[in-house]
Design a protein around this motif. Sequence first.
Motif, short mmCIF file in Angstrom:
data_model
loop_
_atom_site.label_atom_id
_atom_site.label_comp_id
_atom_site.label_asym_id
_atom_site.label_seq_id
_atom_site.Cartn_x
_atom_site.Cartn_y
_atom_site.Cartn_z
N GLY A 167 39.22 22.81 47.65
CA GLY A 167 38.15 22.54 48.56
C GLY A 167 38.45 21.63 49.56
O GLY A 167 39.51 20.73 49.53
N ARG A 168 37.44 21.39 50.43
CA ARG A 168 37.55 20.38 51.43
C ARG A 168 36.80 19.19 50.74
O ARG A 168 35.81 19.08 50.12
N MET A 220 39.94 16.79 54.63
CA MET A 220 41.19 17.59 54.09
C MET A 220 40.84 18.63 53.24
O MET A 220 40.05 18.39 52.19
N ILE A 221 41.94 19.47 53.03
CA ILE A 221 41.85 20.29 51.86
C ILE A 221 42.71 19.78 50.59
O ILE A 221 43.75 19.24 51.11
N VAL A 247 33.45 16.14 43.09
CA VAL A 247 34.37 16.24 44.16
C VAL A 247 35.82 16.35 43.68
O VAL A 247 36.58 17.09 44.47
N LEU A 248 36.16 15.70 42.85
CA LEU A 248 37.72 15.95 42.32
C LEU A 248 37.81 17.36 41.83
O LEU A 248 38.81 17.79 42.00
N GLU A 249 36.93 18.02 41.11
CA GLU A 249 37.26 19.41 40.68
C GLU A 249 37.18 20.31 42.16
O GLU A 249 37.95 21.16 42.13
N ASN A 250 36.37 19.98 43.04
CA ASN A 250 36.41 20.72 44.29
C ASN A 250 37.85 20.23 44.82
O ASN A 250 38.08 21.39 45.46
N ASN A 251 38.26 19.49 44.91
CA ASN A 251 39.71 18.91 45.46
C ASN A 251 40.56 19.86 44.84
O ASN A 251 41.59 20.36 45.47
N GLY A 307 31.43 21.23 44.17
CA GLY A 307 31.95 21.01 42.92
C GLY A 307 31.19 21.09 41.48
O GLY A 307 31.53 21.39 40.33
N LEU A 308 29.95 20.98 41.57
CA LEU A 308 28.86 21.02 40.72
C LEU A 308 28.54 22.63 40.38
O LEU A 308 28.39 22.91 39.43
N GLU A 309 29.01 23.48 41.37
CA GLU A 309 29.02 24.85 40.99
C GLU A 309 30.19 25.38 40.42
O GLU A 309 30.07 26.70 40.03
#
Lengths: 222, 292
Positions: free
Chosen positions: B111-112, A12-13, B103-107, B59-61
């Motif tokens: 982000g997916r 999911m996004i 992952v959470l920063e991407n979220n 997320g690391l980027e």
Amino acid sequence: MDSVFEIIGPAMIGPSSSHTAGAVRIGLMGRALLNAPPAQAKIGLHGSFASTGAGHATDRGLVAGLLGFAPDDERVKDSLQLAPDAGLSVQFFKTDLGEQAHPNSARLDLVASGGGVHNLTASSIGGGNIEVIGIDEFPVSITGMLDALIMHHVDQAGFLAKVTAVLACVAINIATIRTSRHHRGENALTVIETDTPAPACAREVLQSITGVQYLRAIPRLP
Amino acid sequence: MNLNYSTAGELLTLCAERRQSIAEITLARENNATLEPTERIFARMRDYYGLMRDSIRKGLEIESPSSSGLSGGDARKLKNYAASASPLLGAQFVKTMAYGVAVLENNASFGRIVATPTAGSSGVTPACLFSLEETHHLTIDQLTMALFTAAGIGHIIGATACFSGAQGGCQAEVGSASCMAAAAIVEATGGTPAQAVEAAAFALMNTLGLVCDPVGGYVEVPCVNRNGMYAVHSFLAASMGLAGMNSRIPLDDVVLAMRDIGRRMPRALKETGEGGLASTSSGRQYRPKPIV
């Protein structure tokens, strides 16, 4: 929980499974109920959906689902901008669905581009999983983990026998079946969850049963 | 063939009877319950692991802050610190945190991700497995099986309690994720199903009471850091299980305790933004406008 993918998944996004992905799935249910692109949506937000929904993009999620986007579609974040181009006008308001309602719930009053009018109430129950609890003022329980048929019809003797007979003919296994009605002999809503989607030929026969006002095939959710 | 279980006790009985791991039982049960071919179920889970790795990489980027200004760029900082001369407790410990944060920063930046079991807790399990991929050189298929271990434990939690912060607080989200990940680490590194269940019990009992009070209602503070920290917590619990420690309170009772605490937890501390960090004077500055 019937499937591991209710625990791991959906893809999911972000940012929130219950407020974003669950919202997309509720929107998708609304779109499936209309059986046509939606033209108007009046969306009542209950509880945490109203109070923290902006930070969680609940509004974008619900509209993304109405536009037919999957929860992992990159366009989810732009859905509010994309809605007018798709001919959809949206209005949000705060609503109170009562003490018993799950804190993440919404009621969608929808008008299809072809003119069909329906409403749907659903809760996002955690981890992106949802439960539709009302359709066109009838209580239901649909999770979208199975394929479902929704039939709006006149309450009459033998109706379910006809429906189950048709599904038996095409070897579709019924997982759950529930009919609700307000008064005897008036309108009723039957929801049938099946392990595999009912083929078009069966849906055609079901549609032609006397007293059926509409039939919708709701595919299992992405 | 009845592969249904809703408690850890039942699961361990199945594992013993069939001489199979939690992951194998979970995969077989899925096939039984959904009639999907095993290969297809496995392939779908493997795809999810691929998406998890992508979300760590993305997320690391991240360098710029999220739209709320509450997160962004910290996974990178942790990764750089891990590469410094002598990071505390070693580089892998810091890297594991970095992956959970990533992952959470991407979220948070739309982000997916893969909800595991929720979006707010989606960093814990991927961080643990990606870390194991580096240290133990496990194959993608082995890590995919570890996701089935995680799902098997998640199934037990879901059967009795819940995963949503709004219902059970953060213990239901990050607590569940850490519980699932601890068991996954144990099985992936050669531990027994019983050890995996012990590790799960240790992980969950030490997250009990965690409230859901995210600042501004965004899944960022404390969620982003928390995912990194509880990935490490999963390794701590897994180490206890692998060491042969036994929990005096078995997992099934810990799950019941989690449910009980969730029910008694005040509404203000369950994702309503009305208490805890969210209602501090600094936290209130990040309040978004409600939708309506």
